[in-house]
Motif scaffolding. Structure first.
Motif, mmCIF file in Angstrom:
data_model
loop_
_atom_site.group_PDB
_atom_site.id
_atom_site.type_symbol
_atom_site.label_atom_id
_atom_site.label_comp_id
_atom_site.label_asym_id
_atom_site.label_seq_id
_atom_site.Cartn_x
_atom_site.Cartn_y
_atom_site.Cartn_z
ATOM 1 N N ARG A 15 -53.486 -18.323 -76.656
ATOM 2 C CA ARG A 15 -52.942 -18.255 -78.009
ATOM 3 C C ARG A 15 -53.043 -19.601 -78.725
ATOM 4 O O ARG A 15 -53.276 -19.659 -79.914
ATOM 5 N N ASP A 16 -52.925 -20.696 -77.974
ATOM 6 C CA ASP A 16 -52.992 -22.011 -78.613
ATOM 7 C C ASP A 16 -54.401 -22.369 -79.102
ATOM 8 O O ASP A 16 -54.599 -23.359 -79.771
ATOM 9 N N GLN A 62 -52.987 -21.032 -86.447
ATOM 10 C CA GLN A 62 -51.637 -20.562 -86.778
ATOM 11 C C GLN A 62 -51.631 -20.011 -88.189
ATOM 12 O O GLN A 62 -52.285 -20.538 -89.079
ATOM 13 N N SER A 63 -50.888 -18.912 -88.386
ATOM 14 C CA SER A 63 -50.806 -18.345 -89.738
ATOM 15 C C SER A 63 -49.398 -18.379 -90.241
ATOM 16 O O SER A 63 -48.466 -18.578 -89.537
ATOM 17 N N ALA A 66 -46.261 -8.387 -83.440
ATOM 18 C CA ALA A 66 -46.260 -9.821 -83.737
ATOM 19 C C ALA A 66 -45.353 -10.605 -82.800
ATOM 20 O O ALA A 66 -45.711 -11.696 -82.361
ATOM 21 N N ASN A 67 -44.195 -10.037 -82.457
ATOM 22 C CA ASN A 67 -43.277 -10.786 -81.585
ATOM 23 C C ASN A 67 -43.852 -10.950 -80.182
ATOM 24 O O ASN A 67 -43.639 -11.973 -79.531
ATOM 25 N N GLU A 68 -44.613 -9.964 -79.696
ATOM 26 C CA GLU A 68 -45.257 -10.106 -78.387
ATOM 27 C C GLU A 68 -46.373 -11.140 -78.457
ATOM 28 O O GLU A 68 -46.565 -11.913 -77.517
ATOM 29 N N TRP A 69 -47.131 -11.148 -79.547
ATOM 30 C CA TRP A 69 -48.197 -12.130 -79.709
ATOM 31 C C TRP A 69 -47.601 -13.541 -79.779
ATOM 32 O O TRP A 69 -48.133 -14.473 -79.177
ATOM 33 N N THR A 70 -46.488 -13.703 -80.481
ATOM 34 C CA THR A 70 -45.841 -15.008 -80.593
ATOM 35 C C THR A 70 -45.428 -15.539 -79.231
ATOM 36 O O THR A 70 -45.507 -16.740 -78.977
ATOM 37 N N ASN A 71 -45.003 -14.644 -78.338
ATOM 38 C CA ASN A 71 -44.554 -15.046 -77.015
ATOM 39 C C ASN A 71 -45.664 -15.071 -75.970
ATOM 40 O O ASN A 71 -45.450 -15.531 -74.853
#
Length: 85
Positions: A79-80, A84-85, A52-57
């Protein structure tokens, strides 16, 4: 998940890139073998799991389908573009 269909011959490969990088030690890739469809062409799928942290970044995730010396077929998801979840 990346889906590819109507390919021929059967030796296409699917690969992933996150922000242009083609490997990550914490990535998990699951690939299906080519499945022969009734029309004589093949389909494949590949699933990429990243923490999740890699996906967030991450800015983007790209799936690339390649076969021999042919030009690859590339699809990129930013990603944009995702809810958003």
């Amino acid at each position: 998940m990346c889906l590819a269909n109507k390919g021929f011959p059967s030796d296409w490969t699917l690969s992933w890139k996150v922000d242009g990088s083609s490997s990550g030690s914490s990535w998990e890739e699951t690939r299906s073998p080519g499945v022969l469809e009734t029309d004589g062409r093949y389909s494949w799928s590949s699933t990429l799991r990243i923490p999740a942290n890699e996906w967030t970044n991450a800015g983007s995730v790209t799936c690339e389908a390649k076969q021999g010396s042919q030009s690859p077929v590339i699809e990129t998801l930013r990603r944009d573009q995702c809810p958003q979840s």
